[in-house]
Write an enzyme that holds these catalytic residues in place. Structure first.
Site, PDB file in Angstrom:
ATOM      1  N   ASP A 269      37.170  37.199  39.913  1.00  0.00           N
ATOM      2  CA  ASP A 269      37.291  37.968  38.634  1.00  0.00           C
ATOM      3  C   ASP A 269      36.994  39.468  39.252  1.00  0.00           C
ATOM      4  OD1 ASP A 269      36.525  37.489  35.252  1.00  0.00           O
ATOM      5  OD2 ASP A 269      37.682  39.026  36.281  1.00  0.00           O
TER       6      ASP A 269
HETATM    7  C1  GLC Z   1      38.437  40.520  33.518  1.00  0.00           C
HETATM    8  C2  GLC Z   1      38.410  39.185  33.024  1.00  0.00           C
HETATM    9  C3  GLC Z   1      39.353  38.271  33.368  1.00  0.00           C
HETATM   10  C4  GLC Z   1      40.587  39.063  33.644  1.00  0.00           C
HETATM   11  C5  GLC Z   1      40.453  39.844  34.836  1.00  0.00           C
HETATM   12  C6  GLC Z   1      41.751  40.905  35.200  1.00  0.00           C
HETATM   13  O1  GLC Z   1      37.319  41.172  33.775  1.00  0.00           O
HETATM   14  O2  GLC Z   1      37.055  38.622  33.219  1.00  0.00           O
HETATM   15  O3  GLC Z   1      39.643  37.254  32.518  1.00  0.00           O
HETATM   16  O4  GLC Z   1      41.731  38.115  33.788  1.00  0.00           O
HETATM   17  O5  GLC Z   1      39.385  41.005  34.394  1.00  0.00           O
HETATM   18  O6  GLC Z   1      41.921  41.790  34.116  1.00  0.00           O
END
Ligand code: GLC
Length: 740
Positions: A269
């Site tokens: 993430d």
């Molecule tokens: C965010 C979220 C995740 C998302 C990622 C990309 O922090 O936790 O769900 O897909 O970043 O935007």
């Protein structure tokens, strides 16, 4: 490209070029209008890092993606194309209800349809992969991201996880090497694992789950998405057993890859590899990179842990180049099955964008899904309305609000949404409107949104709004009170300590109630709320969640009875915050609550144990009777092919056609470990005309009764089981059978 050519390409790459394929940059590295969804890495990437990057996050638009792809491939030493990824959570430009609301349809086929449209629109917009579905099990509505999940139940989440992956990808098998069809995008299931159970509902907090609960309840929906062929898995921010997922070899290699057989790409993430420093398990970016690559994380999202350390770690003999090669090969294989080596733009096309985005067919489908996602919690008969029959006042801060796409709709545009006012003012000749109050009392925690937050600091203005609303209510026969959370009050980093309505809105309700008792509440929210302050006094309460592009039209369809509401809660509405976390499928306890006179039992002194509205609950404008539960036999042998057929009669006793969700729950009465009071094991949504009745059947097989026993073997155990079949998780319709 043939696999042997991929191998040759890999062999031709330097260590730095290999590490580059494992870097995901944000679109802001290519343009100023990047879509930030997390803290930015300290410094920008070097020109060489950007040239070597393997994937990019947040770019959309056929033209824009074509330009970035051309620039990237020209600079890339081997002219390897980028994969374009983004968060398409509940629709791209045609925005559907938030996933929590879609779960309330109890119709995974609708969610598959929505995902299919999202794939078609975003693929035309040049996209290759979405960071969806989010399948985290959620039971604490203080957590803002409950809005992204399809709710508290394992079986329901698994049903939707499978359907949504199929909607995005089409019918693909796990580890399917065949090329993607046009109009389809790859799915990334998230957040692995257990992110939905943060301590005290506070985002990014630690998660403490027993292995049994993790395996039996929290891992199931990720497995369902992987079994449906999801191409990518995203690690979660949280620790499990004190270990951050991005550095958890047991979770990522033993469970995800070996046990679940996942052969696709694992992405961290946002900055989650880098954040292992903050977690206190990595000294620096180099150690974080080592922990993550060993755990099997392939792509580093928007930090330079990998791009600046993996080559050195290999040269210093800390990690084997084989680990790097495996990760890079998985990324190259994903590019290959997306067809990017032959066509780096996949389905991106200006013409297709024009044709598909927000087309009538997509809007009609969204309108249908949205209406089925609403849950009618209360109705004393005031609904449905007749057009132009009653003098109606539309009051409340959501009445003309167009920001109803939900917290994770990055590409949906407010100007495309239909507000409550837009829809109702077309139907009612003399609709009165008064805002009544702002959405919020203040902008605490929301400073990043600047002045886009609707709150009122000026007491005189607030008083005037209230007075105007009371005056409007006094003149009207019925009040449609459009209230609830703004979209920014849920989603990521939007935990609330108390899930009540904002005080200004509670005050608005009180003032309206003083002059008009005919209040119909239209409740917007990204989470179950403590709505005791309104549910006792309103004549009707319709939960519309964050309904998306066609919200206003769908609300009108339900208010006027063009659509008979059929939604059932995918997540319990607690009596109050103090009950959280809450779910229907609780353990029995050694001292279950019996009655008020018994002090020494599992209870609160000041509130009931039951939620205000339970999982699976939702009213209709018609009246369904579910009766005559029966089993075709009393014993299940457990032999291959053996099953019990459980059935009930469902009758529509009212004057309107309507859909009912028939739900089957099973309880294991005794086992080597404590078992839940009941668990959903089947549901069917049926349409019945007035007076029509139908026999509904469910098959019960031995595999449905399995759980992790005292030795952590996934088995069923012989003994007595109870079956409950009804239209809510608290149904009393019961039958008994034995597993031999
Ligand atoms: C965010 C979220 C995740 C998302 C990622 C990309 O922090 O936790 O769900 O897909 O970043 O935007």
């Amino acid at each position: 490209m043939k696999r042997e050519d991929l191998v040759k390409l890999l062999e031709s790459m330097t260590l730095e070029e290999k590490a580059g394929q494992l870097l995901q940059i944000n679109v802001s590295s290519y343009s100023e209008e990047g879509s930030e969804t997390g803290p930015k890495a300290e410094d920008e990437f070097s020109v060489e890092e950007i040239a070597n990057a393997g994937t990019i996050l947040g770019a959309v638009g056929a033209e824009r993606i074509r330009n970035i792809q051309n620039a990237a491939m020209a600079n890339q030493p081997h002219h390897i194309p980028l994969i374009f990824m983004a968060d398409i959570i509940n629709g791209y430009r045609t925005v559907f209800p938030i996933p929590l609301a879609q779960g309330c349809t109890f119709d995974p086929e609708l969610a598959r349809l929505g995902a299919e449209i999202a794939a078609a629109e975003s693929a035309a917009g040049g996209l290759h992969l979405t960071f969806s579905p989010m399948v985290d099990l959620v039971r604490d509505s203080r957590w803002g991201r409950v809005m992204e999940s399809t709710g508290e139940d394992v079986f329901l989440n698994c049903s939707f996880a499978k359907a949504i992956v199929q909607g995005y990808q089409g019918d693909r098998k796990p580890n399917d090497a065949s090329p993607f069809e046009s109009g389809k995008i790859a799915a990334c299931v998230k957040h692995f694992a257990g992110y939905g159970a943060p301590m005290a509902g506070r985002d990014y907090a630690e998660v403490e789950l027993s292995e049994r609960t993790l395996r039996e309840e929290y891992l199931s929906s990720y497995r369902a998405a992987i079994d449906a062929g999801a191409e990518m898995v995203m690690t979660s921010f949280n620790t499990l057993d004190r270990i951050p997922s991005s550095g958890n070899e047991w979770l990522m290699r033993d469970v995800l890859r070996k046990e679940m057989g996942f052969g696709g790409v694992v992405i961290s993430d946002w900055a989650a590899i880098f954040e292992m420093i903050s977690h206190g398990i990595a000294e620096d970016e180099r150690e974080a990179a080592m922990l993550a690559i060993r755990a099997g994380v392939d792509i580093d999202m928007v930090t330079h842990c990998y791009s600046r350390n993996l080559a050195g770690l290999v040269r210093d003999g800390i990690i084997q180049e084989k680990l790097l090669d495996e990760a890079v090969m998985r990324v190259l294989e994903l590019k290959n099955k997306l067809g990017l080596f032959e066509n780096p733009y996949k389905d991106g096309s200006r013409e297709l964008e024009e044709e598909l985005i927000l087309c009538d067919k997509h809007r009609e489908t969204a309108r249908k899904i949205t209406a089925e996602s609403f849950v009618l919690l209360k109705n004393d008969g005031i609904l449905p309305l007749e057009k132009n029959k009653n003098n109606i006042a539309l009051i409340g801060p959501h009445g003309k609000n167009h920001a109803i796409n939900g917290a994770w709709s990055i590409f949906g545009k407010e100007e495309d949404t239909v507000s409550v006012w837009d829809a109702l003012s077309r139907e009612e000749d003399s609709l009165i409107y008064a805002k009544g109050c702002a959405l919020l009392d203040n902008n605490r925690g929301l400073l990043m949104y600047g002045d886009a937050i609707d709150y009122e600091n000026d007491k005189a203005v607030a008083e005037r709004q209230l007075a105007e609303a009371a005056e409007a209510a006094e003149k009207a026969e019925y009040v449609l009170l459009a209230i609830g959370e703004p979209a920014v009050y849920s989603g990521e980093a939007a935990s609330r300590s108390d899930i009540v309505l904002p005080a200004c809105q509670q005050r608005l309700f009180d003032e309206i109630y003083k002059v008009n008792r005919n209040i119909i509440v239209i409740l917007f929210s990204g989470r179950p709320l403590d709505i005791r302050c309104i549910s006792e006094r309103a004549r009707a309460v319709l939960v519309v969640w964050q309904p998306g592009t066609e919200g206003g039209n769908a609300i009108a369809d339900v208010l006027y009875g063009k659509v008979n509401p059929s939604g059932k809660l995918s997540m319990s509405f607690p009596y109050c915050t103090g009950q959280l976390p809450i779910r229907y499928s609780t353990m029995i306890s050694g001292r279950p609550f019996t009655d008020e006179r018994n002090k020494f039992c599992s209870r609160y002194l000041d509130i009931p144990n039951e939620p205000l509205y339970p999982f699976g609950y939702g009213l209709s404008y018609t009246d369904f009777e579910i009766s005559d539960i029966s089993l075709d036999k009393g014993t299940l042998t457990g032999e291959e092919g053996d099953c019990i057929t459980a059935s009930v009669t469902v009758k529509n006793k009212g004057s309107m056609a309507g859909k009912e969700v028939v739900q089957m729950y099973i309880r294991d009465m005794k086992a080597s470990v404590a078992r839940p009071c009941r668990e959903l094991k089947g549901f069917k949504k049926i349409l019945l005309a007035p007076g029509e009745e139908q026999r509904v059947e469910f098959r019960i097989t031995e595999d449905m009764l399995r759980f992790y026993d005292i030795r952590m073997n996934y088995v069923s155990e012989p003994g007595e089981f109870r079956v409950y079949i009804g239209n809510c998780s608290n149904t009393g319709n019961e039958a008994v059978f034995t597993l031999a």
